[in-house]
Design a protein around this motif. Structure first.
Motif, short mmCIF file in Angstrom:
data_model
loop_
_atom_site.label_atom_id
_atom_site.label_comp_id
_atom_site.label_asym_id
_atom_site.label_seq_id
_atom_site.Cartn_x
_atom_site.Cartn_y
_atom_site.Cartn_z
N GLU A 1 -6.31 -8.64 -12.31
CA GLU A 1 -6.83 -8.97 -10.97
C GLU A 1 -5.88 -9.94 -10.26
O GLU A 1 -5.66 -9.83 -9.04
N LEU A 2 -5.35 -10.86 -11.02
CA LEU A 2 -4.44 -11.81 -10.41
C LEU A 2 -3.18 -11.13 -9.89
O LEU A 2 -2.68 -11.45 -8.82
N ASP A 3 -2.63 -10.15 -10.62
CA ASP A 3 -1.44 -9.41 -10.16
C ASP A 3 -1.75 -8.64 -8.90
O ASP A 3 -0.91 -8.57 -7.98
N LEU A 4 -2.95 -8.01 -8.83
CA LEU A 4 -3.33 -7.28 -7.61
C LEU A 4 -3.42 -8.21 -6.42
O LEU A 4 -2.94 -7.90 -5.32
N ARG A 5 -4.04 -9.36 -6.63
CA ARG A 5 -4.15 -10.31 -5.53
C ARG A 5 -2.78 -10.85 -5.12
O ARG A 5 -2.51 -11.07 -3.92
N LYS A 6 -1.89 -11.09 -6.11
CA LYS A 6 -0.55 -11.58 -5.78
C LYS A 6 0.23 -10.56 -4.98
O LYS A 6 0.92 -10.90 -4.00
N LYS A 7 0.09 -9.26 -5.39
CA LYS A 7 0.77 -8.19 -4.65
C LYS A 7 0.25 -8.10 -3.23
O LYS A 7 1.03 -7.99 -2.25
N SER A 8 -1.08 -8.20 -3.05
CA SER A 8 -1.67 -8.15 -1.71
C SER A 8 -1.20 -9.34 -0.89
O SER A 8 -0.87 -9.23 0.32
N TRP A 9 -1.10 -10.50 -1.50
CA TRP A 9 -0.62 -11.71 -0.78
C TRP A 9 0.82 -11.57 -0.32
O TRP A 9 1.17 -11.93 0.80
N GLN A 10 1.68 -11.02 -1.21
CA GLN A 10 3.09 -10.84 -0.84
C GLN A 10 3.23 -9.86 0.31
O GLN A 10 4.05 -10.06 1.22
N GLU A 11 2.48 -8.74 0.29
CA GLU A 11 2.54 -7.77 1.39
C GLU A 11 2.09 -8.43 2.70
O GLU A 11 2.71 -8.20 3.76
N MET A 12 1.06 -9.19 2.66
CA MET A 12 0.58 -9.86 3.88
C MET A 12 1.62 -10.86 4.39
O MET A 12 1.86 -10.96 5.60
#
Length: 589
Positions: A570-581
């Motif tokens: 879950e943390l990797d998914l959130r990190k990926k979403s944060w980087q895209e944003m």
């Protein structure tokens, strides 16, 4: 007698110059003896050959200078001259000595006698300085009288063209150049030799022989009372009458003085156009050929009598004196004008030197301003590097903060809205930073404008820049140091205001620029304050306490605050979403 002496000296000067073959200003004593003997003979002065030897006894063998001959000429010849000699014979002797050495008569339109008359006229009209020359005004006067005597039309335009050529050369003519001018017939084109000779003779009689008017008239006899035709010649103090115009047989003179008068008479005894000349103890009845001639003769005789009453000379001599006085007056005015121009030129040169000195001072001031500008740019560059370093540090801090916020987002999903607000805060922080950079660019533009407008106030500008730098350092310090240095900044602002009041007189034209500079400074302060405020808000949000929730049954990630609320996936998914944003926001900026 003074006027006669001046005219005699002119003719003698021509003779002396002709004897001066090598143009050294000296003539041998033997030649001077011959010249002196001829002059004494023609002027009816007893010649004393011993006086010449005595006068030049210190220079017995060598040549005698003009300066040495002139005292002898005045003492032993001219001082003894009386009015009982023939002036024409005197002039002819001097003419004979000089003309063959100076002119060639073969290509002239007149004979030797006419050339002699023009030479005499030259001596009469020439200036009273040596070497003798005739100026353009006298040349024009003679040529006009010559054309009038020949019955021609005076061409002023042709003379103006000739005057321009003459002015480029020397503005005057010598006697031989003057004779050549008349002899070549430049101003008497279309006139034959006889007409030219008659015109020269008429002008010569008027100017040299003082013949004011001449012509045939009838005269009544004193004894027989018969009317006889006579040739009358009017001079300033007499009216002579001859059998014919060749002047060979003179019949009498009518002496004129201030007691004489002339009156018109009615026609009588079959004679018309009568007038009478009344002298002391004697009257003369004369009959002119027509009314016009009668009026001309009456007017001419009245003019002579009036001049005698006033003690003046002949009309043409008076006219010559007036022309000379006018030229002398014009020369004096011209000399005064030249002197004024010289004074103006001197003043102008002094002003030029002052301007050159001022220009050098301005160049020095410009060089100092350029040096000061270089120093300011160097200081600005150092500030820019420091600002860049601070910006990099802020970027690193922001990056660390983003990582912490991402970590907290993965842990605290319920606080996602706050994280979004935090992102908005960061966007605003970047806008504030952009505003700060734009404010600094505006400040740089204002500084350049100040550099052009404050050439003479470089020292004050350095003081203002130093104060501004101190303000920048005070702004870049921590909030605690800002509170401690607030009083010092206010004191420096007070000093800045005092300095600006001192420059108020010189900064009237730059007042608008200073106001813009103050606005940019205030804008920069607001932007810096805004940046500090956002930094404080971000720091404040970093200390939020995470929400305690039931943990998952799977393996949990341990953090500094305890077990994490998210798994690694879950943390990797959130990190990926944060980087895209984050990438999307940076591209949008």
């Amino acid at each position: 007698m003074v006027l006669l002496r001046d005219e005699l000296l002119k003719s003698i000067w021509h003779a002396f110059t002709a004897l001066d073959v090598d143009q050294s200003g000296k003539v041998s004593k033997s030649q001077l003896k011959v010249l002196s003997h001829n002059l004494c003979t023609v002027m009816k002065v007893p010649h004393d050959p011993v006086a010449l030897e005595e006068h030049f006894k210190d220079d017995d063998k060598g040549p005698v200078s003009n300066q040495g001959y002139m005292p002898y000429l005045n003492r032993f010849i001219l001082d003894k001259v009386r009015d009982n000699f023939d002036i024409l014979e005197f002039n002819n002797v001097c003419w004979t000595l000089c003309f063959k050495k100076n002119i060639n008569m073969s290509h002239f339109l007149f004979c030797n006698e006419d050339a002699f008359k023009i030479w005499c006229i030259f001596n009469f009209l020439s200036e009273d300085r040596y070497p003798l020359v005739i100026v353009t005004e006298e040349i024009e006067y003679f040529l006009q009288k010559l054309m009038e005597a020949m019955g021609g039309i005076w061409n002023q335009e042709r003379f103006e063209e000739y005057k321009l050529r003459l002015n480029k050369k020397q503005q005057c003519l010598s006697a031989w150049e003057f004779i050549e001018l008349v002899g070549m017939g430049h101003f008497s084109k279309g006139m034959n030799r006889q007409t030219l000779s008659m015109g020269i003779s008429e002008v010569f009689q008027e100017l040299i022989l003082d013949v004011l008017k001449q012509g045939y008239m009838m005269k009544k006899g004193h004894k027989r009372k018969n009317w006889t035709e006579r040739w009358f010649v009017l001079r300033p103090n007499s009216m002579s009458y001859y059998v014919s115009e060749d002047l060979s047989d003179k019949k009498g003179d009518i002496s004129l003085d201030h007691n004489c008068c002339v009156e018109s008479l009615p026609d009588k005894e079959g004679k018309k156009c009568l007038f009478i000349v009344k002298c002391t103890g004697k009257t003369f009845e004369i009959s002119a050929s027509d009314k016009k001639k009668k009026q001309e003769w009456i007017q001419a005789i009245q003019t002579c009598i009036q001049l005698l009453r006033l003690g003046l000379q002949s009309p043409h001599r008076e006219a010559r004196m007036r022309r000379r006085e006018l030229r002398q007056k014009q020369q004096v005015e011209q000399d005064e004008l030249v002197e004024r121009m010289r004074l103006l030129q001197t003043a102008n040169e002094n002003k030029q030197r002052m301007l050159e000195s001022m220009r050098k001072k301005l160049d020095e001031a410009s060089a100092n301003a350029a040096l000061e500008e270089h120093r300011r740019k160097q200081t600005q560059s150092d500030l820019q590097d420091r600002y860049t370093l601070d910006l990099e540090r802020e970027k690193m801090v922001r990056h660390q903060m983003e990582q912490q916020v991402a970590q907290k987002s993965s842990e605290l999903e319920q606080y996602l809205q706050r994280v979004k607000e935090l992102e908005d805060m960061y966007h605003r922080l970047e806008e504030a930073l952009e505003d700060e950079r734009q404010a600094r660019q505006d400040e740089e533009g204002m500084r350049k404008l100040q550099a052009r407008l404050l050439e003479e106030e470089a020292a004050k500008r350095a003081e203002l820049e130093q104060i501004h730098l101190q303000q920048q350092r005070a702004i870049s310090q921590t909030q605690a140091e800002k509170q401690e240095l607030e009083s010092e900044r206010q004191a420096k602002e007070t000093a800045l205001q005092a300095a600006m009041l001192q420059l108020e007189i010189l900064e009237k034209e730059r007042h608008g620029a200073l106001e813009q500079y103050e606005m940019v400074t205030q804008k920069l302060e607001r932007a810096a304050s805004k940046t500090k405020s956002w930094k404080d808000k971000v720091a404040k949000h970093e200390g939020l306490v995470r929400l305690i929730q039931p943990g998952s049954k799977g393996p949990q990630r341990m953090t500094n605050w305890g077990p994490a609320a998210f798994t690694d996936a879950e943390l990797d998914l959130r990190k990926k979403s944060w980087q895209e944003m984050k990438t999307h926001n940076q591209s949008a900026q």
